[in-house]
Design an enzyme around this catalytic site. Sequence first.
Site, PDB file in Angstrom:
ATOM      1  N   HIS A  24      -6.620  85.067  53.803  1.00 47.23           N
ATOM      2  CA  HIS A  24      -6.153  83.856  54.492  1.00 47.23           C
ATOM      3  C   HIS A  24      -5.170  84.157  55.620  1.00 47.23           C
ATOM      4  CE1 HIS A  24      -7.309  82.549  50.369  1.00 47.23           C
ATOM      5  NE2 HIS A  24      -7.923  81.610  51.065  1.00 47.23           N
TER       6      HIS A  24
ATOM      7  N   GLU B  19      -5.215  89.326  53.052  1.00 47.37           N
ATOM      8  CA  GLU B  19      -6.241  89.534  54.077  1.00 47.37           C
ATOM      9  C   GLU B  19      -7.312  88.437  54.056  1.00 47.37           C
ATOM     10  OE1 GLU B  19      -7.703  93.438  53.285  1.00 47.37           O
ATOM     11  OE2 GLU B  19      -9.199  92.773  51.845  1.00 47.37           O
TER      12      GLU B  19
ATOM     13  N   HIS C 139       2.198  83.994  46.535  1.00 47.47           N
ATOM     14  CA  HIS C 139       1.241  84.014  47.642  1.00 47.47           C
ATOM     15  C   HIS C 139       1.258  82.683  48.383  1.00 47.47           C
ATOM     16  CE1 HIS C 139      -1.180  87.751  46.704  1.00 47.47           C
ATOM     17  NE2 HIS C 139      -0.281  87.701  45.744  1.00 47.47           N
TER      18      HIS C 139
HETATM   19 ZN   LIG Z   1      -5.053  84.425  50.151  1.00 44.59          ZN
END
Ligand SMILES: [Zn+2]
Length: 188
Positions: free
Chosen positions: A80, A78, A146
């Site tokens: 990026h 949430e 990520h």
């Molecule tokens: Zn991030």
Amino acid sequence: MPMDLEKIEAGFRMILEGIGEDPNREGLVKTPARVARMYKEMLAGMENDPAELLSTTFDEEAREMIIVRDIPIVSFCEHHFLPFIGKAHVAYVARDRVVGLSKIGRVVDHFARRPQIQERLTRQIADFIDEKLNPLGVAVVIECEHSCMTMRGVCKPGSTMVTSHLKGLFHKQSTREEFMSFINRGGK
Ligand SMILES: [Zn+2]
């Protein structure tokens, strides 16, 4: 609340303008609509009804550990708005109720497919199973890569974040070790 696709489209058109693109050129003209449909799919957890998840349970006396390993996860950071991708391992020790295996995957999807952080995702899955099945214990371990780490910023491709949330019996070392040995067995 149903998603407002037109609003997402309008917003994405502004992003294209903001980066200096022409949203009307041939290759981009349908992109905002595509992106809106993509978000609807990727963030479908916002729209489905949690009351239906784990609503069908079976009575079962066995107090064995039930483990669902390597559940694929696609979620959205949430901070990026980039995906984080990996897998979840979920275990519980039933008190008197069990569910079908596919249901656990649906619970994972419900909480994953929305703007998230991995720590909260891990906790929400554990809390939900705890509330719905009232088991003797629940454990959730999530391993994800990520995109916001691998594509930008410190750019560390291949690094994985691991989070866990343990409840009830899994605070006992022997139970926790049994769980960990199962999820590590067979590796990938
Ligand atoms: Zn991030």
